[in-house]
Motif scaffolding. Structure first.
Motif, PDB file in Angstrom:
ATOM      1  N   LEU A 132      -4.245  -9.354  -4.627  1.00  0.00           N
ATOM      2  CA  LEU A 132      -4.334  -9.092  -6.069  1.00  0.00           C
ATOM      3  C   LEU A 132      -4.039 -10.355  -6.872  1.00  0.00           C
ATOM      4  CD1 LEU A 132      -2.714  -5.570  -6.204  1.00  0.00           C
ATOM      5  CD2 LEU A 132      -5.074  -6.122  -6.802  1.00  0.00           C
ATOM      6  N   LYS A 133      -3.058 -11.131  -6.440  1.00  0.00           N
ATOM      7  CA  LYS A 133      -2.763 -12.407  -7.099  1.00  0.00           C
ATOM      8  C   LYS A 133      -3.969 -13.326  -7.049  1.00  0.00           C
ATOM      9  CE  LYS A 133      -1.605 -15.652  -4.871  1.00  0.00           C
ATOM     10  NZ  LYS A 133      -2.450 -16.797  -4.503  1.00  0.00           N
ATOM     11  N   SER A 134      -4.639 -13.380  -5.915  1.00  0.00           N
ATOM     12  CA  SER A 134      -5.829 -14.220  -5.780  1.00  0.00           C
ATOM     13  C   SER A 134      -6.960 -13.727  -6.676  1.00  0.00           C
ATOM     14  CB  SER A 134      -6.292 -14.259  -4.324  1.00  0.00           C
ATOM     15  OG  SER A 134      -5.317 -14.891  -3.527  1.00  0.00           O
ATOM     16  N   LEU A 135      -7.115 -12.412  -6.776  1.00  0.00           N
ATOM     17  CA  LEU A 135      -8.145 -11.862  -7.662  1.00  0.00           C
ATOM     18  C   LEU A 135      -7.856 -12.185  -9.127  1.00  0.00           C
ATOM     19  CD1 LEU A 135      -8.927  -8.376  -6.075  1.00  0.00           C
ATOM     20  CD2 LEU A 135     -10.473 -10.329  -6.234  1.00  0.00           C
ATOM     21  N   VAL A 136      -6.589 -12.178  -9.520  1.00  0.00           N
ATOM     22  CA  VAL A 136      -6.226 -12.543 -10.894  1.00  0.00           C
ATOM     23  C   VAL A 136      -6.626 -13.989 -11.171  1.00  0.00           C
ATOM     24  CG1 VAL A 136      -4.242 -13.054 -12.391  1.00  0.00           C
ATOM     25  CG2 VAL A 136      -4.363 -10.866 -11.213  1.00  0.00           C
ATOM     26  N   MET A 137      -6.318 -14.876 -10.255  1.00  0.00           N
ATOM     27  CA  MET A 137      -6.669 -16.285 -10.441  1.00  0.00           C
ATOM     28  C   MET A 137      -8.186 -16.463 -10.470  1.00  0.00           C
ATOM     29  SD  MET A 137      -3.665 -17.917  -8.051  1.00  0.00           S
ATOM     30  CE  MET A 137      -4.398 -19.520  -8.001  1.00  0.00           C
ATOM     31  N   HIS A 138      -8.873 -15.741  -9.623  1.00  0.00           N
ATOM     32  CA  HIS A 138     -10.329 -15.773  -9.562  1.00  0.00           C
ATOM     33  C   HIS A 138     -10.915 -15.307 -10.893  1.00  0.00           C
ATOM     34  CE1 HIS A 138     -14.246 -14.121  -7.787  1.00  0.00           C
ATOM     35  NE2 HIS A 138     -14.290 -15.423  -7.560  1.00  0.00           N
ATOM     36  N   ASP A 139     -10.389 -14.214 -11.427  1.00  0.00           N
ATOM     37  CA  ASP A 139     -10.835 -13.709 -12.733  1.00  0.00           C
ATOM     38  C   ASP A 139     -10.633 -14.742 -13.828  1.00  0.00           C
ATOM     39  OD1 ASP A 139     -11.499 -11.275 -11.635  1.00  0.00           O
ATOM     40  OD2 ASP A 139     -10.073 -10.115 -12.827  1.00  0.00           O
ATOM     41  N   ALA A 140      -9.432 -15.314 -13.904  1.00  0.00           N
ATOM     42  CA  ALA A 140      -9.125 -16.275 -14.966  1.00  0.00           C
ATOM     43  C   ALA A 140     -10.092 -17.457 -14.919  1.00  0.00           C
ATOM     44  CB  ALA A 140      -7.676 -16.746 -14.843  1.00  0.00           C
ATOM     45  N   TYR A 141     -10.379 -17.938 -13.733  1.00  0.00           N
ATOM     46  CA  TYR A 141     -11.327 -19.051 -13.559  1.00  0.00           C
ATOM     47  C   TYR A 141     -12.699 -18.679 -14.113  1.00  0.00           C
ATOM     48  CZ  TYR A 141     -14.532 -22.181 -11.112  1.00  0.00           C
ATOM     49  OH  TYR A 141     -15.533 -23.063 -10.803  1.00  0.00           O
ATOM     50  N   HIS A 142     -13.214 -17.529 -13.695  1.00  0.00           N
ATOM     51  CA  HIS A 142     -14.563 -17.136 -14.113  1.00  0.00           C
ATOM     52  C   HIS A 142     -14.619 -16.669 -15.569  1.00  0.00           C
ATOM     53  CE1 HIS A 142     -16.716 -17.922 -10.460  1.00  0.00           C
ATOM     54  NE2 HIS A 142     -15.841 -17.217  -9.741  1.00  0.00           N
ATOM     55  N   ILE A 143     -13.537 -16.118 -16.096  1.00  0.00           N
ATOM     56  CA  ILE A 143     -13.509 -15.777 -17.525  1.00  0.00           C
ATOM     57  C   ILE A 143     -13.691 -17.056 -18.336  1.00  0.00           C
ATOM     58  CG2 ILE A 143     -12.060 -14.951 -19.434  1.00  0.00           C
ATOM     59  CD1 ILE A 143     -10.877 -12.911 -17.382  1.00  0.00           C
ATOM     60  N   GLY A 144     -13.072 -18.134 -17.906  1.00  0.00           N
ATOM     61  CA  GLY A 144     -13.262 -19.427 -18.566  1.00  0.00           C
ATOM     62  C   GLY A 144     -14.715 -19.863 -18.554  1.00  0.00           C
ATOM     63  N   GLN A 145     -15.394 -19.662 -17.435  1.00  0.00           N
ATOM     64  CA  GLN A 145     -16.819 -19.999 -17.361  1.00  0.00           C
ATOM     65  C   GLN A 145     -17.635 -19.147 -18.331  1.00  0.00           C
ATOM     66  OE1 GLN A 145     -17.566 -19.349 -13.142  1.00  0.00           O
ATOM     67  NE2 GLN A 145     -17.834 -21.563 -12.880  1.00  0.00           N
ATOM     68  N   ILE A 146     -17.328 -17.862 -18.387  1.00  0.00           N
ATOM     69  CA  ILE A 146     -18.067 -16.948 -19.265  1.00  0.00           C
ATOM     70  C   ILE A 146     -17.852 -17.332 -20.729  1.00  0.00           C
ATOM     71  CG2 ILE A 146     -18.212 -14.554 -20.061  1.00  0.00           C
ATOM     72  CD1 ILE A 146     -17.632 -13.741 -17.088  1.00  0.00           C
ATOM     73  N   VAL A 147     -16.624 -17.663 -21.095  1.00  0.00           N
ATOM     74  CA  VAL A 147     -16.337 -18.108 -22.465  1.00  0.00           C
ATOM     75  C   VAL A 147     -17.136 -19.374 -22.766  1.00  0.00           C
ATOM     76  CG1 VAL A 147     -14.557 -19.054 -23.988  1.00  0.00           C
ATOM     77  CG2 VAL A 147     -14.091 -16.984 -22.659  1.00  0.00           C
ATOM     78  N   PHE A 148     -17.149 -20.309 -21.836  1.00  0.00           N
ATOM     79  CA  PHE A 148     -17.889 -21.560 -22.035  1.00  0.00           C
ATOM     80  C   PHE A 148     -19.387 -21.290 -22.224  1.00  0.00           C
ATOM     81  CE2 PHE A 148     -19.946 -25.468 -20.408  1.00  0.00           C
ATOM     82  CZ  PHE A 148     -19.493 -26.348 -21.379  1.00  0.00           C
ATOM     83  N   LEU A 149     -19.956 -20.422 -21.384  1.00  0.00           N
ATOM     84  CA  LEU A 149     -21.380 -20.076 -21.529  1.00  0.00           C
ATOM     85  C   LEU A 149     -21.638 -19.404 -22.882  1.00  0.00           C
ATOM     86  CD1 LEU A 149     -22.116 -18.795 -17.920  1.00  0.00           C
ATOM     87  CD2 LEU A 149     -23.140 -20.806 -19.007  1.00  0.00           C
ATOM     88  N   SER A 150     -20.695 -18.569 -23.326  1.00  0.00           N
ATOM     89  CA  SER A 150     -20.823 -17.932 -24.645  1.00  0.00           C
ATOM     90  C   SER A 150     -20.811 -18.979 -25.749  1.00  0.00           C
ATOM     91  CB  SER A 150     -19.681 -16.941 -24.874  1.00  0.00           C
ATOM     92  OG  SER A 150     -19.716 -15.910 -23.926  1.00  0.00           O
ATOM     93  N   LYS A 151     -19.917 -19.937 -25.636  1.00  0.00           N
ATOM     94  CA  LYS A 151     -19.835 -21.006 -26.644  1.00  0.00           C
ATOM     95  C   LYS A 151     -21.112 -21.844 -26.659  1.00  0.00           C
ATOM     96  CE  LYS A 151     -14.838 -21.531 -26.898  1.00  0.00           C
ATOM     97  NZ  LYS A 151     -13.698 -22.444 -26.792  1.00  0.00           N
ATOM     98  N   MET A 152     -21.662 -22.123 -25.492  1.00  0.00           N
ATOM     99  CA  MET A 152     -22.891 -22.912 -25.411  1.00  0.00           C
ATOM    100  C   MET A 152     -24.048 -22.222 -26.138  1.00  0.00           C
ATOM    101  SD  MET A 152     -22.831 -24.330 -21.495  1.00  0.00           S
ATOM    102  CE  MET A 152     -24.288 -25.366 -21.692  1.00  0.00           C
ATOM    103  N   GLN A 153     -24.001 -20.895 -26.199  1.00  0.00           N
ATOM    104  CA  GLN A 153     -25.067 -20.126 -26.841  1.00  0.00           C
ATOM    105  C   GLN A 153     -24.766 -19.810 -28.304  1.00  0.00           C
ATOM    106  OE1 GLN A 153     -26.755 -16.857 -24.292  1.00  0.00           O
ATOM    107  NE2 GLN A 153     -24.946 -17.338 -23.067  1.00  0.00           N
ATOM    108  N   GLY A 154     -23.604 -20.214 -28.767  1.00  0.00           N
ATOM    109  CA  GLY A 154     -23.209 -19.879 -30.136  1.00  0.00           C
ATOM    110  C   GLY A 154     -22.798 -18.424 -30.276  1.00  0.00           C
ATOM    111  N   ALA A 155     -22.475 -17.788 -29.170  1.00  0.00           N
ATOM    112  CA  ALA A 155     -22.119 -16.367 -29.191  1.00  0.00           C
ATOM    113  C   ALA A 155     -20.616 -16.147 -29.293  1.00  0.00           C
ATOM    114  CB  ALA A 155     -22.647 -15.683 -27.922  1.00  0.00           C
TER     115      ALA A 155
END
Length: 194
Positions: free
Chosen positions: A164-187
């Protein structure tokens, strides 16, 4: 981390102070603190803002077009592909916890976990809802008072608490990617609450 009397402060966040007792006779207390911290991190990944935005909020207004968009350069996954990847590993883990290994998702390799279903608005919504459901089901297991279960070994995994700890870290990493992709699109909103 610093000492105060015979206690060690490990966090001073909104919920107050958490202490780890140094004495051996308090080992059950240490496990409960670890569980409390893990549960707090788990909720931060989905629906409770902390140092990064929770995924439920991040995905809330993402359209189908934004979900499948990729930058023209580089080998970047789309938002939807990342959500599929996160869902794959959480669903597989949930099936293992439940002992339903026959129905756990399968993939040839890690790249295959990013594959999309047929691209439709309805399938995008289904993917998001399934992700939310699986995350919350794992949260229910984590929140159970029988915290000793958190330390049992799972088939083909480490203990529940470590996974579960590893999944939390995995989520945080990919949430950052999703936020970045959203920013790149102006979303991404120009102003946030945090």
């Amino acid at each position: 981390m610093y000492n105060t009397n015979d206690k060690t402060i490990i966090s001073r966040r909104n919920t107050g102070l958490f202490y780890l007792q140094r004495r051996q006779d308090q080992i059950g207390g240490i496990k409960m603190v670890a569980k409390t911290l893990l549960l707090r991190q788990w909720t931060s990944c989905l629906d409770e803002e902390d140092w990064f935005p929770p995924l439920e909020k991040v995905l809330e207004d993402i359209t189908l077009e934004q979900a499948i968009w990729k930058p023209s350069e580089g080998a970047t996954n789309s938002i939807w592909e990342i959500v599929c990847h996160l869902l794959f590993y959480k669903k597989r883990f949930l099936m293992r916890i439940l002992g339903d290994i026959a129905n756990e998702p399968q993939a040839e390799n890690n790249d295959a976990t990013f594959q999309l279903p047929t691209v439709t608005w309805q399938n995008w919504e289904v993917t998001k809802q399934e992700y939310l459901y699986v995350h919350r089901e794992l949260e229910k297991i984590l929140a159970k008072p029988e915290y000793e279960e958190l330390y049992k070994e799972l088939p083909e995994e480490q203990s529940l608490v470590i996974e579960l700890k590893s999944l939390v870290m995995h989520d945080a990493y990919h949430i950052g990617q999703i936020v970045f992709l959203s920013k790149m699109q102006g979303a991404w909103p120009k102003k946030r609450s945090f």
